[in-house]
Design a protein around this motif. Sequence first.
Motif: not given
Length: 622
Positions: A342-351, A353-370
């Motif tokens: 994921a980090v490598r592909f992040g570099q490919k689209i020009g990200i 900064e460090t981003f994995c936990s930011q994206v991870g946080n969105e995953v948690i919010e999306t799924y937390t109810e279930h």
Amino acid sequence: MNLKDVRKKYLEYFEKQGHKIVPSASLLPENDPTTLFTGSGMQPMVPYLLGQPHPLGKRIADSQKCFRSQDIDEVGDNRHTTFFEMLGNWSLGDYFKKEHIKWMFEFLTKEIGLDPKRLYVTVFRGNEVFGIPRDTESVELWKKVFAESGIDSLDVDFSERDGMQNGRIFYCSEEKNWWSRSGVSEKMPIGEPGGPDSEMFWDFGVELKLHENSQYKNEQCHVNCDCGRFLEIGNNVFMEYLKTEKGFETLPNKNIDFGGGLERITAAQNNTPDIFLIDAFASTRKKLEELSNRSYDSISSDAKAFRVIMDHIRAAVFLIADGITPSNKDQGYFARRLIRRAVRFGQKIGIQETFCSQVGNEVIETYTEHYLNLEKQSKTILEKLDDEEKKFLKTLSKGEREFDKIFSEHGKISGQDAFLLYATYGFPVELTEEMAQEKGQEIDKQIFSQEFSKHQELSRAGSTEKFSGGLADHSIETVKLHTATHMLNQALRMVLGDHVFQRGSNITHQRLRFDFSHSDRLTDEQIKKVESIVNENIQKNLPVHFEILDLEEAKQKGSIGVFDDKYAQLGGKIKVFFIGESFSKEVCGGPHVENTGELGHFSILKEESVGAGVRRIKASLT
Ligand code: SER
């Protein structure tokens, strides 16, 4: 409908048809050393498909978290993901094709509202060698339900060359329409269940194929084609066979094993061929758009990078929530690989900064109810993502330095060098390739691949060794040794005392291995005594049965074993196996024989120390 609506509709519909709904099991299989991850809904159901009664009855349904490590490299197209939820329903020797096909069709067309004109199915065309017939029974049932919707459906033999042939139902070979955990019939090990299946496909329409960027635009279209027009949304397995030494025998029960991709059914419902456009990815997609300052577009060249990150971070979040830490070993290796990719592909689209936990946080919010555990563990999950990302960034800079060093010493980078960079620093070969290209050079990918396969074989051998805990399979010999292990445990307690507890167990079809708490070497006399207690109780032909008890009740009855054994837990209760009325009572998920008389003669082969206060016994049955 969003993902949540489809999941809910499915569970409610099958509950209405008399199914008990069970929660998703962990992504890490319990008591199943044959596989690293739960990759299909049926995996936790194997003992029951083989004939053991399920405590909740004969009709079970769920939405199971799945992770398929073998699909990591497939991710990037519009439909593959490594993590997904599989909707499942099982008939354990209850209803069969007639009811199941009717319900499935009703669920998809009435509950979800899919247009039946856009549904296509495949069925098994038969296998003469194994004497398994052509599945004309399913064809008739499909024809009936389609006819009830006013659709006249033609059944034809599947052919890549001839394409659709105006057909709606296609007879396919074993490669496509036979299901077992190990694939086609000849690859199945003895003792493995399997059967013919019938897959269902949703038609997104021909326009996709005609798109000017489509590499398939001049090819015949068919349901199994990869052009993106058809999406497999579910698989109905008619699980009625068992692989034996003689070929195939029928299982004690005719079972149904349905598995349907929750995300894929949602995509069909939304009529979007790109599953990354369904609501479950909306917030991660948005986050990535912000981070990269680019927009997601299904057919742009950036789409692959977006998809890899959305899939990989979602999978990593769920793996970490189930107890995995990114590492170099075993399951941890896959979590590491997902994050690093994921980090490598992040570099490919020009990200930048460090981003994995930011994206991870969105995953948690999306799924937390279930998935309530995501919220509870969010701190750990985000820390582990962040930690791994930072480690990888360091690796990258170390790798770059090493690259420069090799290059200045040798004036080139060989295939072996590329492998060394990969194996030592985790430096991705694509990066080595790119950097070599910048210096006007090619690396020898063939040499790299040779080195890589050698390494993979070694690590595969390593992981087979490592995952030999629990039961190696569910063959009858292994099951007998499992019952013998309970008897040995009890006999040891009778001879040595109540301080004896299981510390580990490993059972193959040839022998059992049992580790237990005890400090001294066993005397010959003690060994003989233990053996004779086991053998006497074998000869008593004691019945073996289980009861589902409350935790307290189980303890009161003097049951031994690991009380938090998840495999034995059933909705707040616990499964306890009894040998005889009271010879042995042990918390366990099974499977076991029905009567100790089946075991034969028990002998201890070896007794040794495996560390302070823990002894090991190897024993067999003859
Ligand atoms: N076991 C089948 C599959 O995984 C259906 O549940 O596709």
